[in-house]
Motif scaffolding. Structure first.
Motif, PDB file in Angstrom:
ATOM      1  N   VAL B  47       0.875  -1.169   0.000  1.00 50.05           N
ATOM      2  CA  VAL B  47       0.000   0.000   0.000  1.00 50.05           C
ATOM      3  C   VAL B  47       0.913   1.220   0.000  1.00 50.05           C
ATOM      4  O   VAL B  47       1.725   1.388   0.915  1.00 50.05           O
ATOM      5  CB  VAL B  47      -0.919   0.014   1.238  1.00 50.05           C
ATOM      6  N   ILE B  48       0.805   2.027  -1.043  1.00 49.36           N
ATOM      7  CA  ILE B  48       1.702   3.175  -1.185  1.00 49.36           C
ATOM      8  C   ILE B  48       0.937   4.442  -0.805  1.00 49.36           C
ATOM      9  O   ILE B  48      -0.096   4.746  -1.417  1.00 49.36           O
ATOM     10  CB  ILE B  48       2.189   3.325  -2.642  1.00 49.36           C
ATOM     11  N   GLU B  49       1.424   5.135   0.181  1.00 51.85           N
ATOM     12  CA  GLU B  49       0.725   6.330   0.669  1.00 51.85           C
ATOM     13  C   GLU B  49       1.684   7.514   0.645  1.00 51.85           C
ATOM     14  O   GLU B  49       2.755   7.453   1.236  1.00 51.85           O
ATOM     15  CB  GLU B  49       0.194   6.079   2.092  1.00 51.85           C
ATOM     16  N   LYS B  50       1.268   8.569  -0.032  1.00 54.55           N
ATOM     17  CA  LYS B  50       2.151   9.730  -0.194  1.00 54.55           C
ATOM     18  C   LYS B  50       2.389  10.438   1.150  1.00 54.55           C
ATOM     19  O   LYS B  50       3.491  10.869   1.436  1.00 54.55           O
ATOM     20  CB  LYS B  50       1.525  10.695  -1.185  1.00 54.55           C
ATOM     21  N   ARG B  51       1.363  10.550   1.973  1.00 49.71           N
ATOM     22  CA  ARG B  51       1.508  11.256   3.264  1.00 49.71           C
ATOM     23  C   ARG B  51       1.537  10.234   4.393  1.00 49.71           C
ATOM     24  O   ARG B  51       2.487   9.511   4.522  1.00 49.71           O
ATOM     25  CB  ARG B  51       0.361  12.252   3.444  1.00 49.71           C
ATOM     26  N   THR B 194       5.032   7.836  -8.941  1.00 47.58           N
ATOM     27  CA  THR B 194       5.357   8.856  -9.945  1.00 47.58           C
ATOM     28  C   THR B 194       5.102   8.371 -11.366  1.00 47.58           C
ATOM     29  O   THR B 194       5.159   9.143 -12.304  1.00 47.58           O
ATOM     30  CB  THR B 194       6.837   9.278  -9.821  1.00 47.58           C
ATOM     31  N   GLY B 195       4.844   7.078 -11.513  1.00 54.59           N
ATOM     32  CA  GLY B 195       4.577   6.582 -12.860  1.00 54.59           C
ATOM     33  C   GLY B 195       4.010   5.177 -12.814  1.00 54.59           C
ATOM     34  O   GLY B 195       4.148   4.473 -11.805  1.00 54.59           O
ATOM     35  N   ILE B 196       3.337   4.806 -13.903  1.00 58.07           N
ATOM     36  CA  ILE B 196       2.847   3.433 -14.035  1.00 58.07           C
ATOM     37  C   ILE B 196       3.311   2.927 -15.385  1.00 58.07           C
ATOM     38  O   ILE B 196       3.151   3.606 -16.406  1.00 58.07           O
ATOM     39  CB  ILE B 196       1.305   3.365 -13.934  1.00 58.07           C
ATOM     40  N   GLY B 197       3.927   1.758 -15.385  1.00 57.25           N
ATOM     41  CA  GLY B 197       4.492   1.234 -16.630  1.00 57.25           C
ATOM     42  C   GLY B 197       3.676   0.081 -17.176  1.00 57.25           C
ATOM     43  O   GLY B 197       3.104  -0.710 -16.416  1.00 57.25           O
ATOM     44  N   ALA B 204       2.724  -3.350 -15.705  1.00 56.80           N
ATOM     45  CA  ALA B 204       3.950  -4.088 -15.426  1.00 56.80           C
ATOM     46  C   ALA B 204       4.682  -3.567 -14.189  1.00 56.80           C
ATOM     47  O   ALA B 204       5.295  -4.339 -13.455  1.00 56.80           O
ATOM     48  CB  ALA B 204       4.880  -4.047 -16.628  1.00 56.80           C
ATOM     49  N   TRP B 205       4.631  -2.287 -13.970  1.00 52.89           N
ATOM     50  CA  TRP B 205       5.343  -1.767 -12.796  1.00 52.89           C
ATOM     51  C   TRP B 205       4.775  -0.405 -12.391  1.00 52.89           C
ATOM     52  O   TRP B 205       4.017   0.211 -13.151  1.00 52.89           O
ATOM     53  CB  TRP B 205       6.839  -1.643 -13.088  1.00 52.89           C
ATOM     54  N   VAL B 206       5.157   0.022 -11.198  1.00 58.87           N
ATOM     55  CA  VAL B 206       4.928   1.417 -10.812  1.00 58.87           C
ATOM     56  C   VAL B 206       6.266   2.021 -10.412  1.00 58.87           C
ATOM     57  O   VAL B 206       7.120   1.329  -9.840  1.00 58.87           O
ATOM     58  CB  VAL B 206       3.912   1.579  -9.653  1.00 58.87           C
ATOM     59  N   ASP B 207       6.424   3.274 -10.758  1.00 53.96           N
ATOM     60  CA  ASP B 207       7.598   4.021 -10.297  1.00 53.96           C
ATOM     61  C   ASP B 207       7.197   4.797  -9.050  1.00 53.96           C
ATOM     62  O   ASP B 207       6.118   5.378  -8.996  1.00 53.96           O
ATOM     63  CB  ASP B 207       8.046   5.022 -11.369  1.00 53.96           C
ATOM     64  N   THR B 208       8.096   4.775  -8.064  1.00 58.40           N
ATOM     65  CA  THR B 208       7.851   5.586  -6.876  1.00 58.40           C
ATOM     66  C   THR B 208       9.096   6.394  -6.592  1.00 58.40           C
ATOM     67  O   THR B 208      10.152   6.156  -7.183  1.00 58.40           O
ATOM     68  CB  THR B 208       7.541   4.717  -5.637  1.00 58.40           C
ATOM     69  N   ASP B 209       8.953   7.344  -5.677  1.00 63.19           N
ATOM     70  CA  ASP B 209      10.143   8.121  -5.309  1.00 63.19           C
ATOM     71  C   ASP B 209      11.081   7.290  -4.431  1.00 63.19           C
ATOM     72  O   ASP B 209      12.118   7.766  -4.004  1.00 63.19           O
ATOM     73  CB  ASP B 209       9.750   9.450  -4.649  1.00 63.19           C
ATOM     74  N   ARG B 210      10.704   6.033  -4.172  1.00 63.02           N
ATOM     75  CA  ARG B 210      11.621   5.133  -3.468  1.00 63.02           C
ATOM     76  C   ARG B 210      11.951   3.927  -4.336  1.00 63.02           C
ATOM     77  O   ARG B 210      12.281   2.854  -3.825  1.00 63.02           O
ATOM     78  CB  ARG B 210      11.017   4.706  -2.134  1.00 63.02           C
ATOM     79  N   GLY B 211      11.843   4.113  -5.629  1.00 64.73           N
ATOM     80  CA  GLY B 211      12.268   3.057  -6.532  1.00 64.73           C
ATOM     81  C   GLY B 211      11.129   2.453  -7.327  1.00 64.73           C
ATOM     82  O   GLY B 211       9.965   2.712  -7.104  1.00 64.73           O
ATOM     83  N   LYS B 212      11.535   1.593  -8.299  1.00 64.89           N
ATOM     84  CA  LYS B 212      10.590   0.961  -9.210  1.00 64.89           C
ATOM     85  C   LYS B 212      10.091  -0.345  -8.602  1.00 64.89           C
ATOM     86  O   LYS B 212      10.861  -1.099  -8.010  1.00 64.89           O
ATOM     87  CB  LYS B 212      11.323   0.701 -10.530  1.00 64.89           C
ATOM     88  N   ILE B 213       8.812  -0.580  -8.732  1.00 63.90           N
ATOM     89  CA  ILE B 213       8.218  -1.802  -8.178  1.00 63.90           C
ATOM     90  C   ILE B 213       7.507  -2.532  -9.305  1.00 63.90           C
ATOM     91  O   ILE B 213       6.612  -1.980  -9.939  1.00 63.90           O
ATOM     92  CB  ILE B 213       7.191  -1.460  -7.070  1.00 63.90           C
ATOM     93  N   SER B 231      -5.556  10.316 -14.964  1.00 54.85           N
ATOM     94  CA  SER B 231      -5.291  11.021 -16.218  1.00 54.85           C
ATOM     95  C   SER B 231      -3.792  11.206 -16.446  1.00 54.85           C
ATOM     96  O   SER B 231      -3.324  11.155 -17.562  1.00 54.85           O
ATOM     97  CB  SER B 231      -6.032  12.362 -16.254  1.00 54.85           C
ATOM     98  N   ARG B 232      -3.038  11.363 -15.381  1.00 49.65           N
ATOM     99  CA  ARG B 232      -1.610  11.652 -15.527  1.00 49.65           C
ATOM    100  C   ARG B 232      -0.803  10.368 -15.731  1.00 49.65           C
ATOM    101  O   ARG B 232       0.090  10.316 -16.566  1.00 49.65           O
ATOM    102  CB  ARG B 232      -1.128  12.364 -14.266  1.00 49.65           C
ATOM    103  N   LEU B 233      -1.123   9.332 -14.939  1.00 46.81           N
ATOM    104  CA  LEU B 233      -0.279   8.140 -14.955  1.00 46.81           C
ATOM    105  C   LEU B 233      -0.898   6.950 -15.693  1.00 46.81           C
ATOM    106  O   LEU B 233      -0.197   6.061 -16.145  1.00 46.81           O
ATOM    107  CB  LEU B 233       0.071   7.713 -13.514  1.00 46.81           C
TER     108      LEU B 233
END
Lengths: 972, 406, 88
Positions: B47-51, B194-197, B204-213, B231-233
């Motif tokens: 579970v990825i939580e920004k705050r 920060t991104g979805i691949g 296939a993956w998600v990019d986070t500010d703590r690395g690619k998953i 809309s962004r990712l």
């Protein structure tokens, strides 16, 4: 109690007594007292009991930071005794204590605090599951401070004002007043808010001297006199700022006092610039039993004597961390308080003059010492002091403990204005790291404590605000910056939080009885940011909203090393900065509603008026909820409806017809001069937004009506959908300029003919015709429409002549049995004709096709790009939609189903939109939206109504309309 | 006391791959993660939580639960949710503080009564307790009500819904986090996606500010931020307007209100928390934004309106107002869908201001959807395609004012 | 928040005087060409991205003009049309 009555700083009139009641006691205060000072002067020390543990609580500060002194005044709970001025005859009582604050039956709760660690509600009270529902009523009864009765009626007068200003200054202390004067000198309009009843802030009561040798209170009074003399400054006293928003919007309320014509008023200022000069409050010192009655802050003890002439105690011990505390000790000694000892948290950096003054008075000064425990059950009787690192201890008898760890800048308004705060190690303050444009900070909240420095920083902020307004103040600002640089900078502050000791009874938050230990427990559970600890351990969420723990919590969490990024983080500040009565916010509550020109006549005729949107309308004219007489009058004779609330618009210009074609589904290119055209507007989803009638009144000149509820949206709707087109047209909302009378019934023509010379015969003025003629020289626009299903004339009359025309028609129809009818009658009449009312027979997702009005849609006008056209195409033959159908009950003697009853088989398949008993047909009839599979004529509908106990009513889809299917009555 | 020092959930290092990644540490995300682990044995979940968990709507809502919605598509979700609170309290060993006090919704006119009869009839047809009251019965239930003709919109009746009540929203967040953590789910706070691949049309993956998953399944359950993330990712535009909704509380009082009371005409509700505060709120400023700033006009209007039908509250004081984000759809029903725009992409958003009530149940069904790839029947009506098919759900009868389409 | 909007006719005014009209999506596409997807995208779909967006407003309690502004949806502050942030 005898008051000190010769002090130049007093704000009371000792010769003007004010009597009041406290519980069953009759007490006396004096003019200028607050409720709190009057009680204190009468020997009251325990003001109330705390929320959870029922600990005795007393006077601690004087600006209402905690809930210690919340009392009930004249039936109003949670009145802050510290900020409420005493008035003659007040009835004051304590809260959360039975039978009284001095002896409280629930006092034993304090001994049980070990059983209630932080978050114990979450972790314990559901085991076993049965326990929780049983615990809830008990918890509710124990929770809450103050009782509000269900039939409470708020006393007092309210007001609300919305002044405009160039500069809004928050806080009329030395800095705020200096800022206000600097802005006023430039001719700017200044609003200056002060929460206390007088200006002066932290200096107005102090006899100490500034560096020019003049006493603080004198210098401050001179400044105040200048402010009060300035024609450009509007000073609001007794007016705490409660909200600050972006773009210079500041809200406050003001407590009235004679001769103000209000008790409290709401104030909302829009200012170009804002100056925050809110000063500091004192940061509580944490030690065991740090909130026992008899423990108070330095300013509290000092101001009690200097402002109200009350000695705060006989024998005092001080445990402080700033010069203001030393100054208070010296001055209170001179006023007659015995000072047993002054423990000072700081080893060095003390003001030498104050140290000398203490020595001259032989007051022992213990550097590096602090209090670790207050003793005494209901009030302080002894305190234990400890030396540096807790190594030495001594216990001293006293009845007053002045405890103050340091200062906390009052940054609420700044934070709300959008300032970012960062922790400053030198001052121990959260200082503004960046300020939004047109927001300035000045005075003690920036860390400066010297009178001159505070004044100059205020002037600098005022000049900056002037500069904001476009008046160049570069030179003066430069001078002030230089002057400020030559004055003492921000004072070094202590970061001391917790005195050596267990912390089990060191209360970080008084309001919710939260201790340092509770905070430790929350951190142990994994909560690391103050905002979450606040929630889990209930710190700063009580009536005082962080006034007490606001600064200590972030510091303590930081010092414990729990903070994730290693920096102290402030907790969130929220509006209102001072708790504010709903009555005050509600203010004078202007009711913005509209009445038709016939309102008084309708009421006089017995109309039962009700609010529909912004309008008052007559639902019926008798007790009969079914309006039988009104309906029969229209069906058999003639009736009149005030339909003035219909939206009425003129649209004109070379491109007017293009506009109409854009928003109406019909073909608007050929609207003849003598005919009224009925059409509808859809939204992009093809769903029904509005319906009405369009007439052509001249070349490129049209007049059209909309439904009542939609009228307020029509102009923006039309302009929205033509915003890219650059078309040449004008549109005018005539809704309030014209009234409308719907004259309906078989005798309608007879009545109309009696009041006009125009020929209104069926030949001269047929169904759906439009005519303009005069009634008594009054120009009337008449349409022959048939919403209620009878011969009827919709007469559009200039609003100012409505009463005249109505009365003329009434008189003319008197012998024919004419009578007014209301919305209820209209509803049944139009239902018999199956005419839809938008919102009643349609919902958000109902298309033009769904209600059977698809015939209004002109599909061959692609040039018009009609709103909703695409969706009307795409949904035209779509299956599975809810369709509008008419129904009768399978058994005509069956009871009428209620509007909103659902139509079911194994699932819900639709619902009854409107059903009424038809007096004409002598059976119930109705319209329903049902799944299209059930919409064929002859389909059987099972109706499930609330309270039917599972017994379904049966109805059958029938041909519509129910009444006069050939429409002969309309055309007669 | 035993377990006093045990952490509720434990921080873990970010791994390079998970079986499922959930964006948003709010109630929907945590509930989905919990049920993935509990019901489907998928415990390798992040579970990825920004705050921090519960930062958004989960910690800002006013904790009201009820099952008196308008349509039969929505009602079952909410009914199941009501039944689940006591179960979860036991299962998570964390008191969610469900207080079954009942809800009273006031009518102020003919149209409102009709709307209520529709809701009551629908609820009862589906076996949910709900009933219509006349003004006198409303007053008997809530003595503080003003049922006279004095208010602008006099009370003409009410809809009483006994099964509803309030739940401690923070407790649900923490309880689910505890349940997740105990079952091996990783909760990464302070982490931003920060991104979805995508690879070959699949996530296939998600990019986070703590690395690619790397992950085969991504759920967008980011509440107010989900439309922007979509809309962004994800390259998926949604019919969502994000508005700020505000709520406020008075200073605590001894028990005065024993039900949740709401009024459509006045756009507000009021109930008293276990701590004694009276919570009120509801109306929204109709312009999209991502601030949680409060407004001066709002708190003033709220005071005006709530004291119209509960005049005694004039004697209470507001002490705190806060704002949260509401991701509103055109029909006031959520958007729950899967494999859009690519296989493995799931969305659970558009919950507006009512996402709290059925969060746990939605999480359970969403977990099934993600685990099996098959959409559970109960979620089918919430698919995104309803908007292009002109089949709005009908949760609101009136045209909504935040959409430019009305 | 005291949301202020600058009306091209009336100048800066309180946000409550205005009605929001959606993200700017340009003129209405030709209805004849619209597939259900294209229609839905134009009518319902939004970007809803935090940041600066170009959007429509109507001065309801004022001059009755529709106009566009740039606004940062993370601050509710207007952004000048020529500011670099307005470039999408």
């Amino acid at each position: 109690m005898i008051r000190l009555n010769h002090l130049p700083t007093l704000r009371i009139k000792p010769g003007a007594p004010r009597s009041f009641r406290y519980g069953r006691r009759r007490l006396q205060g004096v003019d200028g007292d607050t409720v709190a000072t009057a009680l204190f002067a009468n020997g009251v020390r325990v003001f109330g009991r705390s929320l959870k543990y029922h600990r005795p609580r007393g006077l601690y500060s004087l600006d209402g930071e905690s809930s210690n002194t919340l009392v009930n005044v004249d039936g109003v709970p949670n009145v802050c005794a510290e900020t409420t001025l005493l008035a003659e005859g007040m009835r004051v009582s304590s809260q959360n204590a039975f039978p009284g604050p001095d002896f409280d039956l629930l006092g034993f709760m304090d001994a049980l605090s070990w059983a209630m660690p932080a978050g114990f509600y979450y972790r314990v009270l559901h085991k076993p599951a049965r326990l929780w529902p049983l615990a809830v009523p008990f918890i509710r009864k124990m929770a809450g401070v103050g009782t509000l009765s269900a039939d409470f009626q708020a006393p007092g007068r309210r007001d609300e004002i919305y002044p405009a200003a160039d500069v809004c200054v928050i806080g009329a202390g030395v800095a705020g007043m200096s800022a206000a004067l600097a802005a006023a000198e430039a001719g700017l309009r200044v609003v200056l808010f002060e929460s206390r009843p007088w200006p002066g802030g932290a200096f107005e009561y102090r006899p100490g001297t500034a560096r020019d040798g003049v006493a603080y209170y004198r210098k401050t009074a001179e400044l105040a006199a200048a402010v009060q003399a300035s024609p450009h400054i509007r000073l609001f006293l007794n007016a705490p700022v409660i909200g600050v928003y972006s773009d210079g919007l500041v809200t406050a309320f003001q407590r009235g006092r004679p001769p103000h014509p209000f008790d409290e008023r709401y104030i909302e200022v829009r200012a170009a610039s804002v100056v925050a000069a809110t000063g500091c409050s004192e940061r509580p010192l944490l030690f065991d039993h740090n909130e026992r009655p008899g423990v108070m802050q330095a300013g509290c003890a000092h101001r009690l004597a200097r402002t109200w002439g009350i000695l705060p105690g006989r024998t005092a011990v001080f445990s402080v961390g700033h010069d203001l505390g030393l100054e208070a000790a010296v001055d209170l000694f001179d006023l007659g308080v015995e000072i047993a000892a002054v423990a000072e948290l700081r080893q060095d950096g003390l003001d030498r003059a104050l140290v000398d003054a203490l020595a001259q008075r032989r007051i022992p000064l213990l550097r590096g010492w602090s209090v670790t425990k207050a003793h005494g059950r209901h009030r302080v009787t002894r305190v234990t002091l400890a030396g540096p690192n807790g190594r030495f201890r001594k216990t001293i008898d006293c009845d007053l403990l002045v405890a103050s760890a340091g200062f906390t800048p009052v940054t609420g308004p700044l934070t709300l204005a959008g300032a970012r705060l960062a922790f400053d190690a030198h001052t121990g303050f959260f200082l503004p790291a960046s300020l939004p444009p047109r927001v300035h900070a000045a005075g003690r909240l920036t860390g400066r404590q010297d009178w001159h420095a505070v004044a100059v920083s205020g002037r600098l902020a005022g000049l900056s605000a002037v500069h904001d307004s476009g008046i160049d103040r570069t030179a003066a600002i430069g001078e002030s910056i230089d002057e400020l640089a030559s004055l003492p900078g921000p004072a070094r502050g202590t970061q001391f939080v917790l005195a050596p000791g267990s912390g089990k009874k060191a209360f970080i938050c008084f309001d919710e009885d939260a201790t340092v230990k509770n905070v430790d427990q929350a951190m142990d559970k994994g909560f690391d940011v103050p905002e979450l600890i606040k929630r889990f351990a209930s710190v700063g969420t009580g009536p005082g909203q962080g006034g007490i723990p606001g600064h200590n919590l972030p510091l303590y969490v930081h010092q414990s090393g729990a903070s994730p990024d290693g920096h102290p983080r402030p907790t969130t500040v929220r509006v209102p900065l001072t708790p504010t009565f709903l009555a005050t916010y509600a203010g004078t509550r202007l009711d913005m509603s509209k009445r038709t020109p016939l309102h008084a006549l309708q009421v006089a005729d017995g109309g039962r008026m009700e609010r529909l949107g912004v309008w008052h309308r007559a639902r019926r004219f008798s007790e009969d909820e079914r309006s039988r007489e009104e309906i029969l009058a229209v069906r058999t004779a003639v009736g009149m409806l005030d339909a003035s609330t219909l939206g009425k618009f003129r649209i004109f210009g070379p491109d007017a017809v293009k506009v109409l074609d854009r928003v109406y589904v019909g073909d608007m290119t050929r609207v003849p001069r003598t005919r009224a055209k009925y059409s509808a507007m859809c939204n992009e989803d093809g769903c029904l937004a509005d319906d009405g009638v369009i007439v052509c009144t001249g070349d490129n000149d049209y007049y059209f009506t909309t439904s009542t509820g939609r009228a307020g949206m029509t102009v923006e709707w039309i302009r929205y959908h033509t915003r890219f087109d650059d078309w040449d047209f004008g549109i005018v909302n005539l809704t309030d300029a014209y009234g409308v009378i719907n004259l309906a019934g078989p005798e309608a023509r007879t009545v109309l003919q009696r009041v006009t010379d125009a020929d209104v015969s069926n030949e001269a003025f047929p169904y759906m015709g439009y005519r303009e003629f005069a009634v008594d020289e009054i120009p009337v626009r008449a349409m022959r429409l048939g919403f209620v299903g009878e011969l009827s004339f919709e007469l559009h009359v200039p609003a100012s002549w409505m009463v005249h025309v109505w009365n003329r028609l009434m008189a003319a129809g008197g012998d024919l049995g004419i009578r007014p009818f209301g919305l209820e009658a209209q509803n049944t009449l139009r239902l018999e004709k199956c005419h839809v009312i938008i919102g009643s027979e349609s919902e958000q997702r109902t298309t033009l096709h769904d209600v059977g009005l698809g015939f209004l849609w002109h599909r061959d006008k692609p040039w018009a790009k009609t709103v909703g056209d695409t969706a009307l195409r795409q949904t035209e033959h779509q299956p599975g939609r809810l369709k509008l159908v008419g129904f009768r009950m399978a058994d005509p003697t069956a009871p009428l189903p209620g509007d909103g009853s659902v139509i079911v088989d194994r699932r819900i398949r639709g619902y009854v939109c409107t059903a009424r008993y038809s007096f004409t047909l002598k059976e119930p009839v109705g319209l329903a939206l049902v799944d299209d599979a059930l919409s064929a004529e002859g389909s059987s509908l099972a109706i499930h109504e609330d309270g039917c106990g599972g017994r379904l009513a049966r109805a059958v889809v029938t041909e519509t309309p129910f009444y006069d299917p050939e429409g002969l009555r309309l055309r007669m | 006391m035993l377990g006093l020092r045990k952490r509720i959930w434990t921080p873990r290092p970010v791994k390079s791959s998970y079986d499922a990644v959930i964006i948003g540490g709010g109630l929907h995300g945590l509930a989905t993660a919990y049920f993935l682990a509990r019901d489907h044995g998928i415990t390798n979940v992040a579970v990825i939580e920004k705050r921090f968990i519960g930062f958004g709507g989960s910690g800002r809502n006013t904790a009201i639960v009820r099952a008196n919605q308008r349509t039969q598509e929505n009602l079952p979700l909410y009914k199941e949710a009501l039944d689940l609170w006591p179960v979860l309290t036991r299962e998570l060993d964390f008191n969610l503080m469900f207080h079954n006090c009942g809800n009273l919704n006031l009518a102020h006119g003919e149209a409102a009564l009709k709307a209520m009869r529709l809701q009551v009839s629908s609820a009862r047809f589906l076996g949910i307790d709900s009933r219509l009251l006349d003004p006198k019965e409303c007053k008997d239930l809530v003595p503080a009500l003003d049922i006279s003709q004095r208010p602008r919109y006099p009370i003409t009746g009410g809809m009483y819904h006994p099964p509803g009540g309030i739940v401690r929203h923070d407790a649900v967040v923490w309880g689910l986090a505890k349940g997740c953590s105990r079952r091996g789910v990783h909760i990464h706070q302070g982490t931003e996606v920060t991104g979805i691949g995508f690879e070959r049309g699949k996530v296939a993956w998600v990019d986070t500010d703590r690395g690619k998953i790397r992950t085969p399944r991504v759920l967008n359950a980011a509440g107010g931020y989900s439309a922007g993330i979509a809309s962004r990712l994800m390259g998926l535009r949604l019919p969502i307007s994000v508005l700020t909704i505000q709520a406020m509380v008075t200073q605590p009082l001894k028990p005065l209100l024993h039900h949740v009371i709401s009024s459509g005409a006045y756009h507000c509700y009021a109930n008293q928390t276990l701590k004694g505060e009276i919570v009120t709120g509801a109306h929204m400023d109709p312009w999209p934004n991502f601030t949680t700033q409060t407004t001066a006009a709002y708190i003033k209007h709220q005071a005006e309106f709530v004291t119209e039908f509960l005049p005694c509250l004039k004697g209470a004081k507001f002490m705190r107002i806060w704002g949260g984000l509401a991701d509103m759809t055109p029909d006031m029903a959520p958007i729950i869908d899967g494999h859009v725009p690519a296989e493995g992409c799931f969305i659970d958003c558009g919950w507006g201001y009512f996402g709290f009530k059925s969060s746990t149940v939605t999480g359970r069904y969403m977990a099934r959807y993600m685990a099996t790839g098959e959409c559970p029947e109960i979620l089918e009506p919430f698919a995104l395609k309803r908007f292009q098919e002109h089949r709005l759900m009908g949760e609101t009868a009136a045209l909504v004012d935040y959409s430019a389409n009305n | 928040m005291a949301f202020t909007i600058t009306c091209p006719i009336c100048g800066p005014r309180s946000g409550y005087e205005f009605r929001y009209g959606g993200e700017d999506k340009g003129p209405r596409p030709d209805p004849a060409q619209m597939t259900p997807e294209a229609w839905c995208d134009y009518v319902h779909m939004t970007d809803s991205r935090p940041g600066v967006q170009k959007e429509w407003w109507y001065h309801r309690a004022g001059c009755g003009t529709w106009f566009t502004i740039y606004r940062d949806t993370t601050t509710n502050l207007e952004v000048a049309p020529d500011s670099p942030e307005t470039v999408a």
